[in-house]
Design a protein around this motif. Structure first.
Motif, PDB file in Angstrom:
ATOM      1  N   GLY A   1      40.706  28.564  30.551  1.00 21.56           N
ATOM      2  CA  GLY A   1      40.958  29.409  29.386  1.00 21.56           C
ATOM      3  C   GLY A   1      41.350  30.821  29.768  1.00 21.56           C
ATOM      4  O   GLY A   1      42.277  31.406  29.185  1.00 21.56           O
ATOM      5  N   MET A   2      40.652  31.373  30.735  1.00 20.41           N
ATOM      6  CA  MET A   2      40.969  32.727  31.191  1.00 20.41           C
ATOM      7  C   MET A   2      42.342  32.751  31.856  1.00 20.41           C
ATOM      8  O   MET A   2      43.128  33.689  31.664  1.00 20.41           O
ATOM      9  N   ALA A   3      42.649  31.713  32.635  1.00 17.13           N
ATOM     10  CA  ALA A   3      43.953  31.650  33.302  1.00 17.13           C
ATOM     11  C   ALA A   3      45.088  31.577  32.283  1.00 17.13           C
ATOM     12  O   ALA A   3      46.140  32.209  32.455  1.00 17.13           O
ATOM     13  N   ALA A   4      44.880  30.826  31.198  1.00 13.23           N
ATOM     14  CA  ALA A   4      45.914  30.723  30.172  1.00 13.23           C
ATOM     15  C   ALA A   4      46.147  32.074  29.498  1.00 13.23           C
ATOM     16  O   ALA A   4      47.291  32.464  29.238  1.00 13.23           O
ATOM     17  N   GLU A   5      45.064  32.799  29.221  1.00  9.23           N
ATOM     18  CA  GLU A   5      45.202  34.123  28.618  1.00  9.23           C
ATOM     19  C   GLU A   5      45.878  35.084  29.589  1.00  9.23           C
ATOM     20  O   GLU A   5      46.697  35.921  29.195  1.00  9.23           O
ATOM     21  N   PHE A   6      45.546  34.978  30.878  1.00  7.71           N
ATOM     22  CA  PHE A   6      46.185  35.803  31.910  1.00  7.71           C
ATOM     23  C   PHE A   6      47.687  35.568  31.910  1.00  7.71           C
ATOM     24  O   PHE A   6      48.476  36.527  31.949  1.00  7.71           O
ATOM     25  N   ARG A   7      48.115  34.315  31.887  1.00 10.00           N
ATOM     26  CA  ARG A   7      49.546  34.007  31.946  1.00 10.00           C
ATOM     27  C   ARG A   7      50.293  34.543  30.731  1.00 10.00           C
ATOM     28  O   ARG A   7      51.453  34.932  30.835  1.00 10.00           O
ATOM     29  N   ARG A   8      49.617  34.566  29.572  1.00 14.17           N
ATOM     30  CA  ARG A   8      50.260  35.147  28.392  1.00 14.17           C
ATOM     31  C   ARG A   8      50.435  36.655  28.546  1.00 14.17           C
ATOM     32  O   ARG A   8      51.445  37.224  28.132  1.00 14.17           O
ATOM     33  N   ALA A   9      49.417  37.303  29.137  1.00 15.49           N
ATOM     34  CA  ALA A   9      49.455  38.762  29.257  1.00 15.49           C
ATOM     35  C   ALA A   9      50.334  39.239  30.404  1.00 15.49           C
ATOM     36  O   ALA A   9      51.010  40.266  30.290  1.00 15.49           O
ATOM     37  N   LEU A  10      50.331  38.501  31.520  1.00 12.22           N
ATOM     38  CA  LEU A  10      51.030  38.937  32.737  1.00 12.22           C
ATOM     39  C   LEU A  10      51.864  37.790  33.295  1.00 12.22           C
ATOM     40  O   LEU A  10      51.595  37.267  34.386  1.00 12.22           O
ATOM     41  N   PRO A  11      52.898  37.385  32.579  1.00 11.31           N
ATOM     42  CA  PRO A  11      53.664  36.200  33.010  1.00 11.31           C
ATOM     43  C   PRO A  11      54.368  36.363  34.339  1.00 11.31           C
ATOM     44  O   PRO A  11      54.680  35.373  35.000  1.00 11.31           O
ATOM     45  N   GLY A  12      54.614  37.598  34.766  1.00  6.91           N
ATOM     46  CA  GLY A  12      55.334  37.807  36.009  1.00  6.91           C
ATOM     47  C   GLY A  12      54.451  37.964  37.232  1.00  6.91           C
ATOM     48  O   GLY A  12      54.968  38.155  38.343  1.00  6.91           O
ATOM     49  N   VAL A  13      53.130  37.891  37.068  1.00  4.77           N
ATOM     50  CA  VAL A  13      52.208  38.070  38.197  1.00  4.77           C
ATOM     51  C   VAL A  13      51.725  36.707  38.681  1.00  4.77           C
ATOM     52  O   VAL A  13      51.246  35.898  37.879  1.00  4.77           O
ATOM     53  N   PRO A  14      51.822  36.413  39.975  1.00  7.04           N
ATOM     54  CA  PRO A  14      51.367  35.113  40.483  1.00  7.04           C
ATOM     55  C   PRO A  14      49.883  34.895  40.230  1.00  7.04           C
ATOM     56  O   PRO A  14      49.065  35.813  40.386  1.00  7.04           O
ATOM     57  N   LEU A  15      49.548  33.675  39.848  1.00 11.24           N
ATOM     58  CA  LEU A  15      48.163  33.293  39.578  1.00 11.24           C
ATOM     59  C   LEU A  15      47.894  31.948  40.221  1.00 11.24           C
ATOM     60  O   LEU A  15      48.676  31.007  40.053  1.00 11.24           O
ATOM     61  N   VAL A  16      46.785  31.867  40.974  1.00  6.92           N
ATOM     62  CA  VAL A  16      46.361  30.597  41.550  1.00  6.92           C
ATOM     63  C   VAL A  16      44.944  30.313  41.076  1.00  6.92           C
ATOM     64  O   VAL A  16      44.155  31.234  40.826  1.00  6.92           O
ATOM     65  N   ARG A  17      44.638  29.040  40.931  1.00 12.81           N
ATOM     66  CA  ARG A  17      43.302  28.646  40.486  1.00 12.81           C
ATOM     67  C   ARG A  17      42.379  28.520  41.697  1.00 12.81           C
ATOM     68  O   ARG A  17      42.729  27.887  42.700  1.00 12.81           O
ATOM     69  N   GLY A  18      41.226  29.140  41.612  1.00 13.03           N
ATOM     70  CA  GLY A  18      40.269  29.094  42.701  1.00 13.03           C
ATOM     71  C   GLY A  18      39.203  30.149  42.488  1.00 13.03           C
ATOM     72  O   GLY A  18      39.190  30.839  41.468  1.00 13.03           O
TER      73      GLY A  18
END
Length: 266
Positions: A92-109
């Protein structure tokens, strides 16, 4: 070496001396949108202090922001020019992150098992997230992913309990959750730091003015309330609204915070 510190007046997190609960850490997933809308960010002086204590500027540096959540800390690092990769365990937090900062790389861990190459980062940061790690694993992981001369930076927003109404609210929260009486904190570093790294610490006071609704939403987004559910949370939050409405009749609450920052060169 900074001594092990006292817990803050009411941390709204598991005390560092107790086992961390995965279910409590992941409780934020269900409230990710509220978290993003109501949680405080950090003052500009924070990243100035990080640069000073780390010994290098952030522009162009490779940063891993671990436990990034909805990206409050990541956004500041990105705006400073850092090449940030966010690490976040919760869907859930990762999904909200991607909405707010779509251009910043995100990895799950998470910090105990960083999905990053060895010696790939100049700086590893934890904004409001270190207390969810196991330091016996997360410290070696930080050392592994940092290049020689890199730095580990940990920081937290804590309510300023020298403000009378905040101290009274903290006392009510402790009674409600059956927490132990708060130890006396007299301006010292109010977080427990891992043994080993040689941390330098700073305390950075700041404040924000928000609506009463935002203040209560922020309060309700803490894991203690998320774990007991909305009906049980209202038992505290509804009377708290009445108290604060009388204290702040214009509907605007000034929240005062102290950012506790610790930086170690690894």
């Amino acid at each position: 070496m900074t001594p092990r510190a006292q817990t803050p007046p009411f941390s709204r997190i598991p005390p560092a001396s107790q086992p961390r609960s995965t279910s409590q850490a992941r409780s934020f997933d269900a409230a990710a949108a509220v978290y993003a809308d109501s949680r405080p960010s950090y003052p500009p002086s924070l990243l100035d202090a990080v640069e000073e204590l780390a010994g290098f500027g952030l522009a162009g540096t490779r940063v891993a922001d671990v436990g990034a959540g909805t990206g409050l800390g990541t956004a500041l690092l990105h705006a400073r020019g850092a090449r940030v990769t966010a690490v976040e365990p919760g869907a859930g937090m990762a999904a909200e992150f991607r909405r707010a900062l779509p251009g910043v790389p995100l990895v799950r861990g998470d910090g105990d098992r960083l999905p990053l190459r060895s010696a790939s980062c100049d700086l590893v940061t934890y904004a409001q997230a270190w207390h969810w790690t196991d330091p016996e694993r997360s410290v070696p992981e930080a050392r592994r992913v940092l290049r020689p001369g890199g730095a580990l930076a940990l920081w937290w927003n804590d309510s300023d309990a020298t403000v009378p109404w905040t101290a009274e609210q903290d006392a009510r929260l402790r009674r409600f959750f059956g927490a132990a009486k708060a130890p006396a904190v007299t301006g010292g570093f109010a977080r427990e730091l891992p043994v080993g790294p040689d941390f330098t610490t700073r305390l950075l006071p700041w404040s924000r003015r928000v609506s009463l609704d935002t203040h209560l939403a922020n309060l309700g987004s803490y894991s203690d309330f998320l774990m007991i559910g909305p009906e049980a949370a209202r038992v505290f939050l509804d009377p708290e609204r009445e108290r604060l409405a009388a204290l702040f009749p214009d509907g605007t609450v000034e929240e005062r915070y102290v950012v506790s920052l610790a930086v170690a060169r690894l």
